[in-house]
Design a protein around this motif. Structure first.
Motif, PDB file in Angstrom:
ATOM      1  N   GLY A 224      36.115  61.187  41.285  1.00  0.00           N
ATOM      2  CA  GLY A 224      36.641  60.399  42.389  1.00  0.00           C
ATOM      3  C   GLY A 224      36.137  58.982  42.420  1.00  0.00           C
ATOM      4  O   GLY A 224      35.054  58.671  41.922  1.00  0.00           O
ATOM      5  N   GLN A 225      36.941  58.124  43.021  1.00  0.00           N
ATOM      6  CA  GLN A 225      36.579  56.746  43.320  1.00  0.00           C
ATOM      7  C   GLN A 225      36.979  56.512  44.770  1.00  0.00           C
ATOM      8  O   GLN A 225      38.075  56.910  45.186  1.00  0.00           O
ATOM      9  CB  GLN A 225      37.319  55.764  42.416  1.00  0.00           C
ATOM     10  N   ALA A 226      36.123  55.898  45.556  1.00  0.00           N
ATOM     11  CA  ALA A 226      36.436  55.653  46.962  1.00  0.00           C
ATOM     12  C   ALA A 226      36.055  54.229  47.331  1.00  0.00           C
ATOM     13  O   ALA A 226      35.069  53.690  46.835  1.00  0.00           O
ATOM     14  CB  ALA A 226      35.703  56.642  47.863  1.00  0.00           C
ATOM     15  N   ALA A 227      36.842  53.630  48.215  1.00  0.00           N
ATOM     16  CA  ALA A 227      36.566  52.268  48.670  1.00  0.00           C
ATOM     17  C   ALA A 227      36.960  52.130  50.125  1.00  0.00           C
ATOM     18  O   ALA A 227      38.037  52.591  50.537  1.00  0.00           O
ATOM     19  CB  ALA A 227      37.329  51.251  47.824  1.00  0.00           C
ATOM     20  N   VAL A 228      36.078  51.513  50.900  1.00  0.00           N
ATOM     21  CA  VAL A 228      36.393  51.168  52.285  1.00  0.00           C
ATOM     22  C   VAL A 228      37.112  49.826  52.260  1.00  0.00           C
ATOM     23  O   VAL A 228      36.551  48.817  51.813  1.00  0.00           O
ATOM     24  CB  VAL A 228      35.119  51.085  53.141  1.00  0.00           C
ATOM     25  N   VAL A 229      38.338  49.815  52.728  1.00  0.00           N
ATOM     26  CA  VAL A 229      39.131  48.587  52.642  1.00  0.00           C
ATOM     27  C   VAL A 229      40.203  48.575  53.722  1.00  0.00           C
ATOM     28  O   VAL A 229      40.785  49.614  54.054  1.00  0.00           O
ATOM     29  CB  VAL A 229      39.787  48.442  51.239  1.00  0.00           C
ATOM     30  N   ASP A 230      40.437  47.420  54.289  1.00  0.00           N
ATOM     31  CA  ASP A 230      41.559  47.194  55.200  1.00  0.00           C
ATOM     32  C   ASP A 230      42.781  46.921  54.326  1.00  0.00           C
ATOM     33  O   ASP A 230      42.875  45.866  53.683  1.00  0.00           O
ATOM     34  CB  ASP A 230      41.252  46.001  56.102  1.00  0.00           C
ATOM     35  N   VAL A 231      43.714  47.864  54.285  1.00  0.00           N
ATOM     36  CA  VAL A 231      44.826  47.745  53.338  1.00  0.00           C
ATOM     37  C   VAL A 231      45.838  46.684  53.747  1.00  0.00           C
ATOM     38  O   VAL A 231      46.780  46.413  52.996  1.00  0.00           O
ATOM     39  CB  VAL A 231      45.524  49.101  53.100  1.00  0.00           C
ATOM     40  N   THR A 232      45.652  46.067  54.927  1.00  0.00           N
ATOM     41  CA  THR A 232      46.492  44.913  55.252  1.00  0.00           C
ATOM     42  C   THR A 232      45.952  43.637  54.628  1.00  0.00           C
ATOM     43  O   THR A 232      46.614  42.592  54.674  1.00  0.00           O
ATOM     44  CB  THR A 232      46.622  44.720  56.779  1.00  0.00           C
ATOM     45  N   ASP A 233      44.764  43.710  54.045  1.00  0.00           N
ATOM     46  CA  ASP A 233      44.177  42.585  53.302  1.00  0.00           C
ATOM     47  C   ASP A 233      44.714  42.668  51.873  1.00  0.00           C
ATOM     48  O   ASP A 233      44.228  43.442  51.048  1.00  0.00           O
ATOM     49  CB  ASP A 233      42.657  42.685  53.329  1.00  0.00           C
ATOM     50  N   VAL A 234      45.738  41.898  51.596  1.00  0.00           N
ATOM     51  CA  VAL A 234      46.465  42.029  50.323  1.00  0.00           C
ATOM     52  C   VAL A 234      45.555  41.749  49.135  1.00  0.00           C
ATOM     53  O   VAL A 234      45.538  42.515  48.160  1.00  0.00           O
ATOM     54  CB  VAL A 234      47.680  41.075  50.316  1.00  0.00           C
ATOM     55  N   GLU A 235      44.799  40.671  49.185  1.00  0.00           N
ATOM     56  CA  GLU A 235      43.980  40.284  48.040  1.00  0.00           C
ATOM     57  C   GLU A 235      42.914  41.339  47.733  1.00  0.00           C
ATOM     58  O   GLU A 235      42.757  41.766  46.577  1.00  0.00           O
ATOM     59  CB  GLU A 235      43.320  38.930  48.301  1.00  0.00           C
ATOM     60  N   THR A 236      42.194  41.779  48.765  1.00  0.00           N
ATOM     61  CA  THR A 236      41.128  42.750  48.537  1.00  0.00           C
ATOM     62  C   THR A 236      41.687  44.089  48.093  1.00  0.00           C
ATOM     63  O   THR A 236      41.145  44.733  47.181  1.00  0.00           O
ATOM     64  CB  THR A 236      40.287  42.925  49.810  1.00  0.00           C
ATOM     65  N   THR A 237      42.766  44.529  48.719  1.00  0.00           N
ATOM     66  CA  THR A 237      43.368  45.811  48.344  1.00  0.00           C
ATOM     67  C   THR A 237      43.853  45.780  46.910  1.00  0.00           C
ATOM     68  O   THR A 237      43.667  46.742  46.148  1.00  0.00           O
ATOM     69  CB  THR A 237      44.531  46.155  49.293  1.00  0.00           C
ATOM     70  N   THR A 238      44.456  44.684  46.513  1.00  0.00           N
ATOM     71  CA  THR A 238      44.914  44.545  45.129  1.00  0.00           C
ATOM     72  C   THR A 238      43.738  44.619  44.163  1.00  0.00           C
ATOM     73  O   THR A 238      43.811  45.298  43.127  1.00  0.00           O
ATOM     74  CB  THR A 238      45.671  43.222  44.951  1.00  0.00           C
ATOM     75  N   GLU A 239      42.656  43.948  44.495  1.00  0.00           N
ATOM     76  CA  GLU A 239      41.473  43.982  43.635  1.00  0.00           C
ATOM     77  C   GLU A 239      40.903  45.393  43.519  1.00  0.00           C
ATOM     78  O   GLU A 239      40.525  45.836  42.425  1.00  0.00           O
ATOM     79  CB  GLU A 239      40.405  43.031  44.185  1.00  0.00           C
ATOM     80  N   VAL A 240      40.850  46.113  44.630  1.00  0.00           N
ATOM     81  CA  VAL A 240      40.288  47.470  44.632  1.00  0.00           C
ATOM     82  C   VAL A 240      41.156  48.413  43.805  1.00  0.00           C
ATOM     83  O   VAL A 240      40.651  49.194  42.989  1.00  0.00           O
ATOM     84  CB  VAL A 240      40.146  47.981  46.076  1.00  0.00           C
ATOM     85  N   ILE A 241      42.470  48.363  44.000  1.00  0.00           N
ATOM     86  CA  ILE A 241      43.359  49.254  43.248  1.00  0.00           C
ATOM     87  C   ILE A 241      43.326  48.910  41.769  1.00  0.00           C
ATOM     88  O   ILE A 241      43.325  49.808  40.909  1.00  0.00           O
ATOM     89  CB  ILE A 241      44.790  49.181  43.813  1.00  0.00           C
ATOM     90  N   THR A 242      43.288  47.636  41.446  1.00  0.00           N
ATOM     91  CA  THR A 242      43.197  47.234  40.039  1.00  0.00           C
ATOM     92  C   THR A 242      41.921  47.773  39.412  1.00  0.00           C
ATOM     93  O   THR A 242      41.940  48.301  38.287  1.00  0.00           O
ATOM     94  CB  THR A 242      43.249  45.706  39.913  1.00  0.00           C
ATOM     95  N   ALA A 243      40.815  47.665  40.131  1.00  0.00           N
ATOM     96  CA  ALA A 243      39.545  48.174  39.611  1.00  0.00           C
ATOM     97  C   ALA A 243      39.603  49.687  39.408  1.00  0.00           C
ATOM     98  O   ALA A 243      39.112  50.212  38.387  1.00  0.00           O
ATOM     99  CB  ALA A 243      38.410  47.811  40.563  1.00  0.00           C
ATOM    100  N   MET A 244      40.208  50.399  40.345  1.00  0.00           N
ATOM    101  CA  MET A 244      40.327  51.845  40.190  1.00  0.00           C
ATOM    102  C   MET A 244      41.221  52.200  39.005  1.00  0.00           C
ATOM    103  O   MET A 244      40.930  53.113  38.236  1.00  0.00           O
ATOM    104  CB  MET A 244      40.889  52.471  41.469  1.00  0.00           C
ATOM    105  N   GLY A 245      42.325  51.476  38.870  1.00  0.00           N
ATOM    106  CA  GLY A 245      43.209  51.729  37.740  1.00  0.00           C
ATOM    107  C   GLY A 245      42.505  51.518  36.417  1.00  0.00           C
ATOM    108  O   GLY A 245      42.715  52.281  35.460  1.00  0.00           O
ATOM    109  N   GLU A 246      41.663  50.512  36.351  1.00  0.00           N
ATOM    110  CA  GLU A 246      40.924  50.241  35.110  1.00  0.00           C
ATOM    111  C   GLU A 246      39.899  51.330  34.827  1.00  0.00           C
ATOM    112  O   GLU A 246      39.685  51.713  33.674  1.00  0.00           O
ATOM    113  CB  GLU A 246      40.260  48.877  35.200  1.00  0.00           C
TER     114      GLU A 246
END
Length: 218
Positions: free
Chosen positions: A54-76
């Motif tokens: 598993g990978q988990a991140a606390v993130v406000d998904v209305t924050d486009v830039e941060t959410t994109t960075e988190v999902i990209t990191a998880m995908g990698e």
């Protein structure tokens, strides 16, 4: 052999938690995005006990830039994303004469707009056979006037799913909204676990008979 991966946007103790546990039992690794660190930690421990990475991140998904960075990191980290499950919505008890435009747009940013962010960020890691699922609601068709923004969110996200499905279909990726036509509860046909099973079934539809909206009536 590489395990499939599900990314859950809006992870918490309800339907999204049941989805995470079900997919983990079926051999998926799980990425979790949520707003409550304690809930994510507890869910992550359950998934680990079930054998999932598993990978988990606390993130406000209305924050486009941060959410994109988190999902990209998880995908990698995972190397691929096979399923994106989108769960969040905002409940605001205000009727249409109380609801402000600013509040409506804030709620729609969470319940609809964040799906765009999630799919756009996950898309580079998705291949043919990938799936996008959304927890839908009968509020899309039968809104409660005292929570006017929720009906708008659920109607909007369902509409967006239809467009996503048409857009992604040429690449072998499909999208589906599971419209829950009942009230969630701890017993009966509308427990989170039963809804999660409906989402599992929607992911595994026959591609030749694919529906981008599947009702769940218990």
């Amino acid at each position: 052999m590489t395990r499939p991966v599900i990314l859950i946007v809006g992870a918490g103790p309800g339907v999204s938690g049941s989805v995470a546990r079900l997919f983990a039992r079926e051999g998926y690794d799980v990425g979790l995005l949520g707003v409550d660190a304690e809930q994510l930690g507890a869910l992550g421990a359950e998934l680990e006990a079930a054998g999932a990475n598993g990978q988990a991140a606390v993130v406000d998904v209305t924050d486009v830039e941060t959410t994109t960075e988190v999902i990209t990191a998880m995908g990698e980290v995972f190397g691929s994303i096979d399923v994106v499950h989108f769960n969040p919505s905002a409940f605001r008890e205000q009727d249409p004469l109380e609801l402000t435009v600013a509040d409506l747009l804030e709620d729609v940013a969470l319940g609809v707009g964040a799906l765009l962010t999630a799919v756009q960020a996950a898309r580079p890691f998705m291949g043919a056979g990938g799936r996008v699922t959304v927890t839908g609601s009968m509020a899309a068709d039968q809104p409660w006037h005292r929570a006017a923004s929720l009906g708008v969110q659920k109607a909007g996200v369902r509409n967006l799913v239809h467009s996503l499905d048409t857009t992604l279909r040429p690449d072998g990726i499909r999208a589906v909204s599971v419209t829950v036509r009942g009230t969630l509860g701890r017993e009966g046909a509308f427990t989170p676990d039963r809804v999660a099973e409906a989402i599992w079934d929607a992911v595994h539809q026959d591609p030749d008979d694919w529906q981008s909206e599947v009702p769940y009536s218990g």
